[in-house]
Design an enzyme around this catalytic site. Structure first.
Site, PDB file in Angstrom:
ATOM      1  N   HIS A 348     -32.753   5.730   0.306  1.00  0.00           N
ATOM      2  CA  HIS A 348     -32.712   6.213  -1.082  1.00  0.00           C
ATOM      3  C   HIS A 348     -31.323   6.347  -1.659  1.00  0.00           C
ATOM      4  O   HIS A 348     -31.175   6.853  -2.774  1.00  0.00           O
ATOM      5  CB  HIS A 348     -33.390   7.577  -1.202  1.00  0.00           C
ATOM      6  CG  HIS A 348     -34.862   7.550  -1.013  1.00  0.00           C
ATOM      7  ND1 HIS A 348     -35.745   7.348  -2.044  1.00  0.00           N
ATOM      8  CD2 HIS A 348     -35.614   7.701   0.093  1.00  0.00           C
ATOM      9  CE1 HIS A 348     -36.981   7.387  -1.578  1.00  0.00           C
ATOM     10  NE2 HIS A 348     -36.929   7.600  -0.281  1.00  0.00           N
ATOM     11  N   LYS A 527     -31.369  15.864 -14.722  1.00  0.00           N
ATOM     12  CA  LYS A 527     -31.297  15.372 -13.347  1.00  0.00           C
ATOM     13  C   LYS A 527     -30.344  16.289 -12.615  1.00  0.00           C
ATOM     14  O   LYS A 527     -29.699  17.135 -13.242  1.00  0.00           O
ATOM     15  CB  LYS A 527     -30.789  13.927 -13.307  1.00  0.00           C
ATOM     16  CG  LYS A 527     -29.545  13.692 -14.205  1.00  0.00           C
ATOM     17  CD  LYS A 527     -29.128  12.241 -14.258  1.00  0.00           C
ATOM     18  CE  LYS A 527     -29.923  11.373 -15.211  1.00  0.00           C
ATOM     19  NZ  LYS A 527     -30.784  10.383 -14.617  1.00  0.00           N
ATOM     20  N   ARG A 528     -30.236  16.151 -11.281  1.00  0.00           N
ATOM     21  CA  ARG A 528     -29.253  16.956 -10.581  1.00  0.00           C
ATOM     22  C   ARG A 528     -27.862  16.709 -11.181  1.00  0.00           C
ATOM     23  O   ARG A 528     -27.577  15.619 -11.670  1.00  0.00           O
ATOM     24  CB  ARG A 528     -29.239  16.598  -9.080  1.00  0.00           C
ATOM     25  CG  ARG A 528     -30.427  17.155  -8.328  1.00  0.00           C
ATOM     26  CD  ARG A 528     -30.531  18.658  -8.422  1.00  0.00           C
ATOM     27  NE  ARG A 528     -29.520  19.316  -7.615  1.00  0.00           N
ATOM     28  CZ  ARG A 528     -29.681  19.745  -6.376  1.00  0.00           C
ATOM     29  NH1 ARG A 528     -30.859  19.597  -5.782  1.00  0.00           N
ATOM     30  NH2 ARG A 528     -28.716  20.340  -5.724  1.00  0.00           N
ATOM     31  N   LYS A 533     -23.564  10.858 -11.589  1.00  0.00           N
ATOM     32  CA  LYS A 533     -24.521  10.791 -12.695  1.00  0.00           C
ATOM     33  C   LYS A 533     -23.815  10.982 -14.046  1.00  0.00           C
ATOM     34  O   LYS A 533     -24.372  10.752 -15.100  1.00  0.00           O
ATOM     35  CB  LYS A 533     -25.624  11.821 -12.506  1.00  0.00           C
ATOM     36  CG  LYS A 533     -26.483  11.566 -11.248  1.00  0.00           C
ATOM     37  CD  LYS A 533     -27.573  12.608 -11.096  1.00  0.00           C
ATOM     38  CE  LYS A 533     -28.366  12.503  -9.796  1.00  0.00           C
ATOM     39  NZ  LYS A 533     -29.423  11.466  -9.822  1.00  0.00           N
ATOM     40  N   THR A 635     -35.896   7.885 -11.456  1.00  0.00           N
ATOM     41  CA  THR A 635     -37.316   7.847 -11.797  1.00  0.00           C
ATOM     42  C   THR A 635     -37.529   8.576 -13.124  1.00  0.00           C
ATOM     43  O   THR A 635     -38.473   8.287 -13.846  1.00  0.00           O
ATOM     44  CB  THR A 635     -38.181   8.501 -10.691  1.00  0.00           C
ATOM     45  OG1 THR A 635     -37.558   9.720 -10.277  1.00  0.00           O
ATOM     46  CG2 THR A 635     -38.330   7.582  -9.501  1.00  0.00           C
ATOM     47  N   LYS A 639     -39.871   7.777 -16.652  1.00  0.00           N
ATOM     48  CA  LYS A 639     -40.721   8.736 -17.367  1.00  0.00           C
ATOM     49  C   LYS A 639     -40.372   8.770 -18.856  1.00  0.00           C
ATOM     50  O   LYS A 639     -41.256   8.805 -19.721  1.00  0.00           O
ATOM     51  CB  LYS A 639     -40.569  10.138 -16.761  1.00  0.00           C
ATOM     52  CG  LYS A 639     -41.070  10.219 -15.327  1.00  0.00           C
ATOM     53  CD  LYS A 639     -40.601  11.466 -14.596  1.00  0.00           C
ATOM     54  CE  LYS A 639     -40.798  11.299 -13.088  1.00  0.00           C
ATOM     55  NZ  LYS A 639     -40.050  12.264 -12.273  1.00  0.00           N
TER      56      LYS A 639
END
Ligand code: NBG
Length: 797
Positions: A348, A527-528, A533, A635, A639
């Protein structure tokens, strides 16, 4: 089931299970009574599915994961069992608020983020497809910490979802498995006996997972750690109360907390113990079930597929070999062969710090027999491949990624780009030796939770337009494409989005006391919190935009609401600074009379599955802005798109596939590619040059540095500003200008409401492929070699 039956069932449980009469029942009691009533309907089908799996001698899939981020279960169950109408009517009759009941359920936060939520979506899809499968995890007493803000800083509080009774699980004291640690090994020829010095018990708790329309049900089995010898009465009688309770406390520690990080290795003994505890209990349980049906262990790969979710359960390989070889007497090489053909491994992440390693000292002490077997596995692999430098055990460490790879027959990445990068970077050498092993299974999300349930307005419009087949055949959403040319239909689509935005605005006003205009662009990054990110790039762009509005407040700016959500790992100082900065910025900007019409920053605390369900349906713009090459898949991106948000993003993870499917012209692309990133990174001074070339960026950084958002402590964010100016590993500065440009393209596009609606609707129409049903079908064919049971009405049988 009629609403009268439902009402009776609820009342029955209220009185006889909860021991409450209606006059004194509180929301909790009603919720539990309703949950039990719904659960009753599930149980018969669940049993029937289990009976069939046995009777038809079906191959089963075992999904081993340290995380299952399942969130709330009540609404999911009601929707999948199609009990919504009966429940709504019954509750109305009883004078109980549906919303209140749903909101009362604590989130089962047994995961960190994408990896755990994926496991939850997979469970639901397996049940929907009729695939006999079982999820194995840990029943953490404290799930992911609860996030609170104190003066803008993140404060972590224990998550205590089990404080109340948990309606969905069945305790299975009869499924109790002994787990050992430490001790010594006595070799007898090639085999050995392991005599652990410490023992505890894994006790099972089962949660049924019911598929769409209740046509199949599987089990999520979570292990609780218990002491082998409970309470020490002799010590207690001597008055030594703390010591008397110690064995219990020690054992319980094992299933007490979820490690609050999915990307850095804690290196803690407890973590390794958790991993072994989980894996060993699951493997025992799998073999027990197998041996109750078959007497030849060589059949194992034909009847069981064990999927290890990232390397956390990678000790499954040696553990299975240990049982087959040491305990069942199968020849070592054959045992390895059986294990490999049974096990497959999902990677992952490529972030180097996330590839687990354990020191040989620790591994040898805790799992002495496994350490020996790992060396023998390496030895066999060397002989098989004629290599000598690809050992799982090298440089004093056990490399769990390598071990996972060697002990699996298939290794998969989670998005096309990620899989290619696996082949060319971390697993390059192993891939050359085993070119058939690595396969891609692009992630997916369950459309039941992530569209049907979380976005009733949009899903009603969809069903009214194309029928409800899309719910379990999400590719059917394609049939919406012709409607995207129909202005009347697009108006309905926009009305649904707007109503969702109004709901969210009301909620923001109520809970955060910030007023936002539902006609603004709802721009969401959830998100985290992590440097890769790049929430800080979003913050810099927000600052630059804010400054430009201030320069010229009457220029007719496109109003935006910047919404953030996410938790930072408690020891990850940089990420915590990003959280603090977001809150500091929100404070200054939201009260700025010059700009607040145009720009708001909103950061609701404690982002979790339920908050995601609230935010995603109301999004116009989805921020997927990671440094290319770093986000394995994502993911959340799927969504958002499925719920009709447009994406601003880099060519990273599944963004690449989203862009291909929705059409490049319908995606706000910016930034360097993974390859360009690698090249640029090697050029010294890249950050400084990028800053010098972009006055907006320079000014935004300077604004932070000057203490504009932290006047009481001007130097508060020097860690961020220094890092971005001098180092900037994640290329925030180098990608900034293009990100700014893409954001202004967003503004321009938003001005044309009809066109925006068309593109938003195309996102929904074209992203059905991202259903986790499709992903699971991919695993069934490419990895597990398994077939689903025919879907029938189990209740009618
Ligand atoms: C995460 C990745 C995401 C991906 C999920 C699910 C880990 C280790 N990895 O990009 O960062 O979507 O896994 O595959 O949690």
């Amino acid at each position: 089931m009629t609403s009268a039956d439902m009402k009776d069932a609820i009342l029955h449980h209220l009185v006889y299970t909860l021991g409450k009469d209606t006059a004194h029942a509180k929301t909790y009691d009603w919720r539990m009574a309703l949950s039990y009533a719904v659960r009753d309907k599930i149980v018969d089908r669940w049993f029937e599915a289990t009976r069939r799996a046995y009777a038809e001698k079906r191959k089963r899939v075992y999904y081993l994961s340290l995380e299952f981020l399942i969130g709330r279960l009540l609404k999911d169950a009601i929707i999948n069992m199609r009990l919504d109408e009966a429940v709504l009517d019954a509750l109305k009759d009883l004078g109980v608020e549906w919303e209140e009941i749903i909101e009362d359920e604590p989130d089962a936060a047994l995961g960190n983020g994408g990896l755990g939520r994926l496991a939850a979506c997979f469970m639901e899809s397996q049940a929907t497809l009729g695939l006999p499968a079982m999820g194995y995890g840990i029943r953490y007493e404290n799930g992911l910490f609860r996030q609170r803000f104190e003066d803008g800083r993140q404060v972590e509080e224990p998550e205590d979802w089990l404080n109340q009774a948990h309606a969905w699980e069945f305790v299975r004291p009869e499924v109790s498995i002994d787990i050992g640690f430490g001790g010594h090994v006595q070799e007898i020829g090639s085999r050995a006996n392991w005599y652990p010095s410490e023992m505890l018990i894994a006790m099972a708790h089962d949660t049924p997972v019911i598929g769409w329309k209740g046509r199949w049900g599987n089990t999520l089995r979570l292990w609780e750690a218990r002491p082998m010898h409970g309470f020490d009465l002799a010590r207690f009688n001597r008055g030594d109360y703390a010591a008397a309770a110690e064995p219990e406390a020690m054992a319980r520690t094992l299933s007490r907390v979820l490690y609050p990080d999915d990307h850095t290795e804690q290196g803690k003994e407890l973590r390794l113990k958790q991993e072994f505890f989980h894996t060993a209990a699951s493997i025992r349980d799998i073999l027990r079930r197998f041996e109750s049906e078959y007497d030849d262990l060589r059949l194992l790969p034909k009847k069981a597929a064990i999927q290890i979710n990232d390397t956390h359960p990678a000790i499954a390989g040696p553990e299975l070999v240990r049982i087959l070889h040491d305990e069942r007497g199968i020849d070592f090489e054959e045992a390895v062969g059986i294990a490999r053909n049974t096990i497959s491994y999902t990677n992952h992440t490529l972030l180097p710090e996330a590839l687990e390693t354990w020191s040989e000292g620790r591994m040898g002490r805790l799992l002495p027999r496994h350490m020996q077997l790992i060396d023998r596995i390496d030895d066999l692999h060397r002989r098989e491949t004629g290599t000598h430098d690809l050992n799982a055990h090298h440089d004093g460490k056990v490399h769990m990624g390598t071990l996972g790879f060697i002990m699996a027959h298939k290794v998969n990445g989670v998005a096309a780009l990620h899989t290619e990068l696996m082949k060319s970077t971390v697993f390059k050498d192993l891939h050359e030796l085993h070119p058939e092993k690595i396969v891609n299974e692009t992630n997916g999300v369950t459309p039941r939770r992530w569209l049907l349930s979380c976005n009733p307005r949009l899903s009603t419009l969809i069903t009214d337009s194309i029928g409800d087949n899309w719910v379990d055949h999400a590719e059917d959403l394609k049939k919406l494409e012709p409607f995207t040319e129909d202005a009347g239909w697009l108006e309905k689509f926009s009305a649904a989005k707007r109503a969702n935005k109004v709901d969210l605005s009301d909620w923001i006003a109520e809970t955060l006391e910030i007023s936002v205009d539902p006609d603004s662009i709802f721009d969401i990054q959830v998100k985290r919190i992590h440097e890769y990110k790049r929430q800080h790039m979003n913050l810099l762009e927000t600052i630059a935009y804010w400054l430009e509005i201030r320069d010229n407040p009457n220029a007719g700016w496109t109003p935006r609401v910047k919404i953030f959500g996410g938790k930072a790992f408690p020891n990850y100082t940089y990420a915590k600074e990003m959280v603090h900065l977001t809150n500091d910025m929100a404070k200054v900007m939201n009260s700025d009379p010059l700009t607040s019409r145009y720009l708001k920053v909103v950061f609701p605390p404690n982002y979790n599955v339920s908050l995601a369900e609230r935010l995603i349906p109301a999004a116009d713009l989805s921020e997927q802005i990671s440094t290319a090459g770093k986000e394995a898949s994502g993911t959340g991106n799927m969504k958002f798109s499925l719920n009709g948000a447009l994406t601003i993003g880099t060519l990273d993870g599944a963004n690449v596939e989203i862009r291909e499917l929705v059409g490049p012209e319908n995606f706000f692309l910016f930034g360097m590619t993974a390859e360009e990133v690698m090249t640029r990174r090697a050029e010294p001074g890249h950050a400084g040059r990028a800053i010098a070339a972009d006055p907006r960026l320079a000014r935004a950084l300077e604004t932070i540095r000057s203490g504009r958002f932290s006047p009481e402590e001007p130097g508060r964010y020097h860690m961020i500003t220094d890092n971005l100016t001098h180092h900037d590993y994640f290329m925030v500065c180098s990608d900034f200008s293009d990100y700014w440009r893409a954001q202004r393209d967003v503004d321009a596009a938003f001005a044309d409401k009809a066109e925006w609606a068309r593109v938003a609707a195309l996102n929904t129409a074209r992203t059905g492929w991202f259903s986790s049903d499709r992903t699971i079908r991919g695993y069934m064919k490419d990895v597990w070699d398994v077939e689903a049971a025919p879907l029938v009405d189990l209740a009618a049988e």
